[in-house]
Write an enzyme that holds these catalytic residues in place. Structure first.
Site, mmCIF file in Angstrom:
data_model
loop_
_atom_site.group_PDB
_atom_site.id
_atom_site.type_symbol
_atom_site.label_atom_id
_atom_site.label_comp_id
_atom_site.label_asym_id
_atom_site.label_seq_id
_atom_site.Cartn_x
_atom_site.Cartn_y
_atom_site.Cartn_z
ATOM 1 N N GLY A 216 39.691 45.988 38.862
ATOM 2 C CA GLY A 216 38.642 46.721 38.157
ATOM 3 C C GLY A 216 38.812 48.220 38.342
ATOM 4 N N GLU B 121 37.470 35.631 41.924
ATOM 5 C CA GLU B 121 36.859 36.920 42.250
ATOM 6 C C GLU B 121 35.550 36.680 43.008
ATOM 7 O OE1 GLU B 121 38.194 40.152 39.313
ATOM 8 O OE2 GLU B 121 36.571 39.059 38.365
ATOM 9 N N GLY C 175 33.751 45.519 43.067
ATOM 10 C CA GLY C 175 33.192 46.862 42.987
ATOM 11 C C GLY C 175 32.494 47.326 44.251
ATOM 12 N N SER D 165 37.934 44.434 44.513
ATOM 13 C CA SER D 165 38.299 45.627 45.287
ATOM 14 C C SER D 165 39.769 45.647 45.703
ATOM 15 C CB SER D 165 37.393 45.781 46.512
ATOM 16 O OG SER D 165 36.060 46.025 46.099
ATOM 17 N N HIS E 222 33.610 36.272 33.427
ATOM 18 C CA HIS E 222 33.581 37.295 34.485
ATOM 19 C C HIS E 222 32.192 37.261 35.133
ATOM 20 C CE1 HIS E 222 33.529 41.185 36.486
ATOM 21 N NE2 HIS E 222 34.852 41.174 36.412
ATOM 22 N N GLU F 293 30.194 39.463 35.964
ATOM 23 C CA GLU F 293 29.199 40.359 35.355
ATOM 24 C C GLU F 293 28.638 39.735 34.073
ATOM 25 O OE1 GLU F 293 31.702 43.830 35.382
ATOM 26 O OE2 GLU F 293 31.582 43.861 37.561
ATOM 27 N N ASN G 32 41.040 45.432 34.377
ATOM 28 C CA ASN G 32 39.789 45.285 33.630
ATOM 29 C C ASN G 32 39.021 46.608 33.704
ATOM 30 O OD1 ASN G 32 37.277 44.580 32.615
ATOM 31 N ND2 ASN G 32 36.658 43.427 34.440
ATOM 32 N N LYS H 214 36.293 47.330 32.368
ATOM 33 C CA LYS H 214 34.849 47.123 32.199
ATOM 34 C C LYS H 214 34.340 48.093 31.113
ATOM 35 C CE LYS H 214 34.644 46.094 37.078
ATOM 36 N NZ LYS H 214 33.813 45.431 38.057
HETATM 37 C C1 PEP Z 1 36.740 43.186 38.251
HETATM 38 O O1 PEP Z 1 36.065 43.870 37.506
HETATM 39 O O2 PEP Z 1 37.166 42.099 37.846
HETATM 40 C C2 PEP Z 1 37.037 43.661 39.595
HETATM 41 C C3 PEP Z 1 37.735 42.906 40.385
HETATM 42 O O3 PEP Z 1 36.549 44.919 39.949
HETATM 43 P P1 PEP Z 1 36.942 45.804 41.242
HETATM 44 O O4 PEP Z 1 38.439 45.754 41.374
HETATM 45 O O5 PEP Z 1 36.434 47.154 40.953
HETATM 46 O O6 PEP Z 1 36.295 45.147 42.421
#
Ligand code: PEP
Length: 254
Positions: free
Chosen positions: A232, A167, A173, A211, A95, A97, A9, A11
């Site tokens: 991400g 998640e 992040g 992460s 998601h 966000e 992803n 983003k």
């Molecule tokens: C995401 O955006 O779904 C995500 C898991 O981000 P990150 O891997 O940066 O934590």
């Protein structure tokens, strides 16, 4: 047998150039990947065409968001039928966000899931608890409610298209990953919820996100109920993303 999926992803990051370079690299590396993992790239909508052009059919492509409405006067929205028309196989729904910054409720998630399925695209439904909810001991009940409510409009013959991404919000992040054991426990709990709502729990792919990096992916993917990852930040670095894809063990899940 469940699909093993690693999805990147991006983003609101990237560029047309990144789409060309990164996807070309991933595709070339995929030739030597023999662990059965399906690799999916989910760029900003404006770069979907670029990614599709580079994907050569061996890399799946998805979108980060889709409208709950079919078509019409909804300026700025993207219809699920358009996503299908373009050639995308996946759409993220719910998601964290989107939930946090755009007020996406479980009701909206359910409507989007229904719309995406009707268009013949596979929804990747994101669920996860906040740090406060985890510290209050509510993680499992929060995630269970998101699963039940977000998937309440799925018909019996549509479950094979559903993918769920667990998640934890506190891990996205932040550099803080759930331990493989904590992630496994939640995935196992999600399977129980799925079974309770009459879904074929053992055949639904559950991804972990938060992460995930090249150095922790193998431990997460080794867990029996973790069928892949939603990545991400690390999906924007070609070598890291490929390394995460390579971390998936060979053999079947489920
Ligand atoms: C995401 O955006 O779904 C995500 C898991 O981000 P990150 O891997 O940066 O934590």
């Amino acid at each position: 047998m469940r699909r093993k999926i690693v999805a990147g992803n991006w983003k609101m990051n990237g560029s047309s150039d990144l789409a060309k370079q990164l996807v070309g690299y991933v595709r070339a590396e995929l030739d030597t990947l023999d662990n059965g993992v399906e690799v999916v790239i989910i760029p900003p909508a404006l770069y979907v065409r670029d990614v599709l052009d580079q994907s050569g059919g061996s890399v799946g492509v998805g979108v980060q968001n889709v409208s709950q409405w079919a078509s019409g006067a909804y300026t700025g929205e993207t219809a699920a039928d358009m996503v299908k028309d373009l050639g995308c196989g996946y759409a993220l729904v719910g998601h964290s966000e989107r939930r946090q910054y755009f007020g996406e409720s479980d009701e909206v998630v359910a409507a989007k899931v229904e719309r995406v399925l009707a268009s013949g695209v596979a929804p990747v439904v994101c669920v996860g608890e906040t740090l406060e909810q985890r510290e209050a001991g509510e993680a499992e009940s929060v995630v269970a409610a998101q699963v039940q409510q977000g998937l309440c409009r799925v018909a019996a013959d549509q479950w094979s298209s559903i993918v769920i991404a667990y998640e934890p919000v506190w891990a996205i992040g932040t550099g803080k990953t759930a331990t493989a054991e904590d992630a496994q426990n939640m995935h196992s709990a999600i399977r129980k919820v799925l079974a309770d709502i009459g879904a074929p729990a053992e055949s639904i792919s559950l991804l972990y996100g938060g992460s995930v990096k090249a150095d922790n992916a193998a431990a997460l993917f080794a867990e029996p109920d973790i069928d892949g990852g939603l990545i991400g930040g690390a999906s924007l670095i070609a070598e890291d993303f490929v390394s995460i894809c390579r971390s998936m063990p060979a053999g079947t899940k489920g």
